[in-house]
Every structure is written in structure tokens, then in C-alpha cells.
Design an enzyme around this catalytic site. Structure first.
Site, mmCIF file in Angstrom:
data_model
loop_
_atom_site.group_PDB
_atom_site.id
_atom_site.type_symbol
_atom_site.label_atom_id
_atom_site.label_comp_id
_atom_site.label_asym_id
_atom_site.label_seq_id
_atom_site.Cartn_x
_atom_site.Cartn_y
_atom_site.Cartn_z
ATOM 1 N N ASN A 12 0.828 -1.209 0.000
ATOM 2 C CA ASN A 12 0.000 0.000 0.000
ATOM 3 C C ASN A 12 0.862 1.259 0.000
ATOM 4 O OD1 ASN A 12 -2.224 -1.675 0.214
ATOM 5 N ND2 ASN A 12 -2.539 -1.295 2.392
ATOM 6 N N GLY B 242 -5.879 15.030 12.971
ATOM 7 C CA GLY B 242 -4.744 15.441 12.157
ATOM 8 C C GLY B 242 -3.468 14.731 12.574
ATOM 9 N N ALA C 267 -6.771 1.673 4.200
ATOM 10 C CA ALA C 267 -5.398 2.030 3.790
ATOM 11 C C ALA C 267 -5.057 3.490 4.075
ATOM 12 C CB ALA C 267 -5.209 1.736 2.306
ATOM 13 N N ALA C 268 -5.813 4.119 4.959
ATOM 14 C CA ALA C 268 -5.603 5.555 5.186
ATOM 15 C C ALA C 268 -4.189 5.862 5.676
ATOM 16 C CB ALA C 268 -6.635 6.075 6.185
ATOM 17 N N ASP D 198 -1.447 4.029 5.449
ATOM 18 C CA ASP D 198 -0.444 3.706 4.435
ATOM 19 C C ASP D 198 -0.426 4.745 3.317
ATOM 20 O OD1 ASP D 198 0.195 1.351 5.798
ATOM 21 O OD2 ASP D 198 -1.374 0.231 4.755
ATOM 22 N N ALA E 70 -8.588 8.833 0.147
ATOM 23 C CA ALA E 70 -8.585 7.374 0.229
ATOM 24 C C ALA E 70 -9.730 6.840 1.073
ATOM 25 C CB ALA E 70 -7.248 6.879 0.778
ATOM 26 N N ARG F 43 -13.197 5.982 -0.380
ATOM 27 C CA ARG F 43 -13.257 4.908 -1.371
ATOM 28 C C ARG F 43 -13.101 3.548 -0.699
ATOM 29 N NH1 ARG F 43 -8.935 7.514 -5.731
ATOM 30 N NH2 ARG F 43 -10.188 9.340 -6.321
#
Length: 315
Positions: A50, A230, A255-256, A258, A288, A291
Site C-alpha cells: 500500500n 490530524g 489504507a488511510a 499507508d 482514500a 473509497r
């Protein structure tokens, strides 16, 4: 290794390659409870893969050292990396199964993940040494989904070659004291920050305390990610600062982290200063999470820039 393209300094990722088996549910089950799923999908993933895909899609020349199995998933996993623009000449095939991640995603987009290491557990220090070519490499990215001995050997080899080492110790584990001074950049979320520093992290203030502790032990730069709060950036020279997260409606957070790491590395490799690179990485992660899937959710550089321009226009 993929040749440096258009004068860009390249990223090398040494890490895991998994097939993610993702089941959607309304809510997570209680212990012993069986729930009906809302559907199951297969997505190429793995923290290493990723991050490599994110770096390549963000515009960096990127190659990967890793392993897939001799099962039917292997070709699909390598093909996904190639489609993302990642150099796969050093992705090895091991007899047996590819790595698997069994992922459950609830209606809020949060996830639970169970890993089966498969071929990732067979990637040896000798494999990495044979495949590594440090010429032109800006940084090597590492995680904790391959054998620790392999990662440690890569850290030491990169240090000897004068290559920056970026470590994301996920899944969370303590990092030996003698390795921290070898790290250029340590990137951790709240859980990982607590495991490495010994300080519980839940907000910017506690993240700053954890980062300060890790800097005092020898790490050169520390980034603590805090989800919707953040992230915090700290380095030995200079004051720490926070970068806010972009507000979006999350569909799947798989996968946020990564995506954030790969995009941050790519931006730095292309000459961005830390604050600018973190804003770009935060935007990439924001896109990301809107999705589905792991690598399939990672945006291109153009998509991230368009998102940032749209956010700026709305302010």
C-alpha cells in the site's frame, strides 16, 4: 530497481504484500456472535505494498522488495503493484500462500483486521540484501509485517549506505533503543506511539510528549497521526507543529495510514518541506477513506491536488 524517472529521487519499500478479504457489516460482532455480512470483496493490500502504491501514485519513482505466494493471489498482487507504477523486479515468489488480511468494515467505515503472514513471513534478510540497490534511493520505507530480523538488517544496511530510513512500526511493537538513532523518520499512530514511547496518546498534547520522548532516544523526526485530529510533526531542530485533517465522510479507512505515509514520502522525495508534504499526505488520506479497498482507494497526485484546490476554494 526501477530507474529514477525525470530526475526524481526514488523510494524503496521493503515490506508486506497481502490480499485483503473485506467483509462489510452493519456493526462488529460481539464475542461468540455470528452476524450476516453485507458482501465480501478482494482487494490487493499489505502495508508495504500500500505504501509503495501510494508513493508511486503520488509521483515518486518507487520499487518494492517483498514476497508473494505460489497461489493464485500472487500474480494478482504483483499486477496491482505494476498497475500503480511500482517496480516489481524484486518481488519474490515463495512456495505456499500469499499473505492474507481478513478485514471487517462496519457501517461507520471503521475496520478490524486479522493478518495471516503467508509469504511475507518467508522474506529473509538474505533476500533483502540480495535485492537491495541503494543507488539513487531517497528513503527506504519499512513496517512490521515482515520478519523483524529482516527489517532490522535493512535498517542497518541502509544506514551504512547513507540512505534515510523511515519506519512505521505497525503492527505496534517496541523498537529497540539501539535502532532509534538509525531512523530518519518514525511514523506512528496513537497505538504505535504508546507502544514505542511508553506514553499514552490521545490528542495533540500527548502526541507531542510521546514525540519528544522518541526524539530524546535518538529518532531524528517523528510524525504522530491522530485520525480526525490530524497529525503532529516534531524534529530535533525546530518547534513541533500540528497539521489538521481534512473533514470527509469515511467509507473505508483500511489504507488511510499507508496512503498518508506513501504520499508524505513521495512529497518529501520531490522536494517539499515537511509542512507542505504533510498537508499533501493528509489530503491523500482523506481522499482514500472515501473509497473502498486498500490500493484501489489510493488517489493519484492529480486527484490529491484537485481535492486540495477544491478544499481551498470552499474556504
Amino acid at each position: 530497481m526501477m530507474p529514477d524517472q525525470q530526475g526524481k529521487r526514488s523510494i524503496l519499500v521493503v515490506g508486506s504484500i497481502n490480499m485483503d478479504v473485506v467483509s462489510k457489516v452493519e456493526r462488529f460482532p460481539q464475542p461468540g456472535e455470528t452476524l450476516s455480512g453485507l458482501g465480501t470483496s478482494f482487494f490487493p493490500g499489505g502495508k508495504g505494498a500500500n505504501q509503495a502504491a501510494a508513493a508511486a501514485k503520488a509521483g515518486a519513482a518507487c520499487s518494492m522488495i517483498g514476497a508473494v505466494g505460489s497461489d493464485p493471489f500472487g500474480d494478482a498482487l504483483v499486477g496491482s503493484l505494476e498497475d500503480s507504477g511500482v517496480g516489481v523486479q524484486s518481488v519474490l515468489t515463495k512456495e505456499g500462500t500469499s499473505g492474507l488480511a481478513i478485514i471487517t468494515v462496519n457501517a461507520d467505515g471503521e475496520n478490524h483486521i486479522v493478518l495471516s503472514e503467508g509469504a511475507n513471513g518467508l522474506l529473509t534478510a538474505e533476500d533483502a540484501a540480495a535485492e537491495a540497490d541503494w543507488d539513487g534511493v531517497y528513503a527506504v520505507l519499512l513496517q512490521n509485517e515482515i520478519p523483524w530480523e529482516t527489517g532490522t538488517a535493512v535498517i542497518r544496511s541502509a544506514g551504512e549506505a547513507g540512505v534515510r530510513v523511515w519506519l512505521n512500526p505497525a503492527p505496534a511493537r517496541e523498537v529497540p533503543a539501539e535502532l532509534l538513532p538509525l531512523l530518519d523518520t518514525l511514523i506512528v499512530n496513537e497505538t504505535e506511539a504508546a507502544a514505542v514511547s511508553g506514553i499514552l496518546v490521545g490528542d495533540i498534547g500527548s502526541a507531542e510528549a510521546a514525540a519528544s520522548e522518541l526524539l530524546s532516544r535518538g529518532a531524528r523526526r517523528v510524525v504522530v497521526t491522530l485520525g480526525e485530529q490530524g497529525c503532529l510533526y516534531a524534529e530535533a531542530a525546530g518547534d513541533p507543529f500540528a497539521v489538521p485533517a481534512y473533514k470527509v465522510e469515511a467509507a473505508d479507512t483500511t489504507a488511510a495510514g499507508d496512503t498518508f505515509i506513501g504520499a508524505f514520502a513521495a512529497a518529501c522525495a520531490q522536494g517539499s518541506e515537511a509542512r507542505e508534504a504533510l498537508r499533501f499526505a493528509s489530503a491523500a488520506a482523506a481522499v482514500a477513506v472515501t473509497r473502498q479497498g486498500a490500493q484501489s482507494s489510493i488517489p493519484s497526485k492529480a486527484e490529491v491536488e484537485a481535492f486540495m484546490a477544491g478544499e481551498l476554494a470552499r474556504k
